[in-house]
Design a protein around this motif. Structure first.
Motif, PDB file in Angstrom:
ATOM      1  N   SER A   1     -36.924  15.795  -6.215  1.00 25.70           N
ATOM      2  CA  SER A   1     -36.008  15.343  -6.969  1.00 25.70           C
ATOM      3  C   SER A   1     -34.589  15.921  -6.314  1.00 25.70           C
ATOM      4  O   SER A   1     -34.607  17.083  -5.784  1.00 25.70           O
ATOM      5  CB  SER A   1     -35.563  15.631  -8.554  1.00 25.70           C
ATOM      6  N   LEU A   2     -33.310  15.453  -6.560  1.00 28.31           N
ATOM      7  CA  LEU A   2     -32.131  15.698  -5.918  1.00 28.31           C
ATOM      8  C   LEU A   2     -31.739  17.120  -6.789  1.00 28.31           C
ATOM      9  O   LEU A   2     -31.288  18.015  -5.933  1.00 28.31           O
ATOM     10  CB  LEU A   2     -31.274  14.753  -6.151  1.00 28.31           C
ATOM     11  N   HIS A   3     -32.036  17.139  -7.999  1.00 27.37           N
ATOM     12  CA  HIS A   3     -31.547  18.431  -8.762  1.00 27.37           C
ATOM     13  C   HIS A   3     -32.333  19.485  -8.401  1.00 27.37           C
ATOM     14  O   HIS A   3     -31.663  20.459  -7.905  1.00 27.37           O
ATOM     15  CB  HIS A   3     -31.774  18.102 -10.009  1.00 27.37           C
ATOM     16  N   THR A   4     -33.724  19.319  -7.909  1.00 26.23           N
ATOM     17  CA  THR A   4     -34.278  20.315  -7.616  1.00 26.23           C
ATOM     18  C   THR A   4     -34.030  20.990  -6.046  1.00 26.23           C
ATOM     19  O   THR A   4     -33.874  22.186  -5.797  1.00 26.23           O
ATOM     20  CB  THR A   4     -35.935  20.050  -7.437  1.00 26.23           C
ATOM     21  N   HIS A   5     -33.636  20.146  -5.254  1.00 21.18           N
ATOM     22  CA  HIS A   5     -33.359  20.308  -3.719  1.00 21.18           C
ATOM     23  C   HIS A   5     -31.923  20.897  -3.915  1.00 21.18           C
ATOM     24  O   HIS A   5     -31.679  21.831  -3.038  1.00 21.18           O
ATOM     25  CB  HIS A   5     -33.342  18.954  -3.034  1.00 21.18           C
ATOM     26  N   MET A   6     -30.961  20.426  -4.739  1.00 24.31           N
ATOM     27  CA  MET A   6     -29.613  21.180  -4.622  1.00 24.31           C
ATOM     28  C   MET A   6     -29.726  22.485  -5.153  1.00 24.31           C
ATOM     29  O   MET A   6     -29.043  23.532  -4.669  1.00 24.31           O
ATOM     30  CB  MET A   6     -28.474  20.281  -5.534  1.00 24.31           C
ATOM     31  N   ASN A   7     -30.640  22.937  -6.016  1.00 18.41           N
ATOM     32  CA  ASN A   7     -30.794  24.348  -6.528  1.00 18.41           C
ATOM     33  C   ASN A   7     -31.232  25.057  -5.365  1.00 18.41           C
ATOM     34  O   ASN A   7     -30.939  26.286  -5.111  1.00 18.41           O
ATOM     35  CB  ASN A   7     -31.933  24.403  -7.537  1.00 18.41           C
ATOM     36  N   HIS A   8     -32.237  24.531  -4.508  1.00 20.12           N
ATOM     37  CA  HIS A   8     -32.978  25.127  -3.343  1.00 20.12           C
ATOM     38  C   HIS A   8     -31.711  25.531  -2.445  1.00 20.12           C
ATOM     39  O   HIS A   8     -31.581  26.504  -1.816  1.00 20.12           O
ATOM     40  CB  HIS A   8     -33.860  24.244  -2.991  1.00 20.12           C
TER      41      HIS A   8
END
Length: 267
Positions: free
Chosen positions: A228-235
């Motif tokens: 997901s975009l949300h997960t990757h932005m956190n990463h």
């Protein structure tokens, strides 16, 4: 003789050449095993900032060596199915090694990239093609599948599903100009300019923060797999903060810009 040539054409750049031109650099074990070993060695060389992979002669890599694939001691005592699976693992490890290298890997695709050679090209991070290059998913033409060594994973992500399905299900050739148009390669150049073009890209990369480049490569590949975009932005955010807070790179970049010079990153 060694079928893999390792050179250092510019500061911070390693060039690894598949060097069996009479067999179009086919994936015999006496080529692929030393190739993987050379990749692993350069991965631990902290003076190397970018790696270029190319082929000697007219071909980049013709895929499986149908005449003499060679023999490894690890095959001793195995049945034919066991040998086949172990052999595939040898080739899969080459793709994994390219993907896991901390340095960006540039594919200088000088000629035919057929079957496993197409897969090998797609495993690199950046691809530049000679006008003489072409790509072919050969397996389906030989009564097998065109899906091997990560190709059915990498190609759709590079050019989209419809185009990838059409190429892999028809087994047709994709020439260098079409490859550039589709996004299989980032650009297509005259054969005499191929290595120089790759050196220019590699030197630009080498001028940046070593840690920043390494983590950018990691984030790009993590983005390919992100759920997901949300997960990757956190990463991404954690990686960016790590470099920002543990180095003085940002301050050096601002200082260098004010002083009209190139930054010297010390991470």
């Amino acid at each position: 003789m060694s079928f893999v040539k390792v050179e250092y054409p510019r500061e911070g750049i390693c060039q690894i050449t598949l060097n069996r031109p009479e067999r179009m650099n086919a994936m015999a074990f006496d080529v692929m095993v030393p190739f993987r070993e050379a990749l692993e060695e350069v991965g631990f060389n902290n003076d190397i900032r970018a790696v270029i992979i190319t082929g000697a002669g007219d071909g980049f890599c013709a895929g499986a060596d149908l005449e003499d694939p060679g023999w490894l001691d690890i095959f001793n005592g195995l049945t034919v199915p066991g040998i086949a699976r172990r052999a595939m693992r040898i080739l899969e490890d080459v793709v994994r090694t390219i993907n896991n290298l901390p340095q960006p890997v540039i594919g200088a695709i000088n000629g035919a990239a057929i079957g496993g050679g197409f897969c090998l090209a797609m495993a690199t991070d950046i691809r530049v093609a000679s006008e003489k290059a072409y790509f072919r998913p050969a397996g389906i033409n030989n009564g097998l599948t065109s899906a091997e060594l990560g190709l059915s994973y990498l190609l759709p992500r590079a050019i989209g599903t419809s185009r990838a399905f059409e190429i892999m299900l028809t087994g047709r050739d994709v020439d260098a100009l079409e490859a550039a148009d589709l996004g299989i390669v980032s650009r297509c150049v005259h054969p005499d300019q191929l290595l120089e073009e790759c050196y220019t890209i590699a030197e630009r990369i080498a001028g940046f923060s070593q840690l920043g480049v390494e983590m950018s490569k990691q984030m790009l590949w993590a983005g390919v797999d992100a759920g997901s975009l949300h997960t990757h932005m956190n990463h991404e955010g954690h990686a960016q903060l790590f470099v920002r807070m543990t180095t003085k790179n940002f301050e050096e970049a601002i200082r260098a810009r004010k002083e009209g010079r190139s930054p010297e990153f010390k991470d």
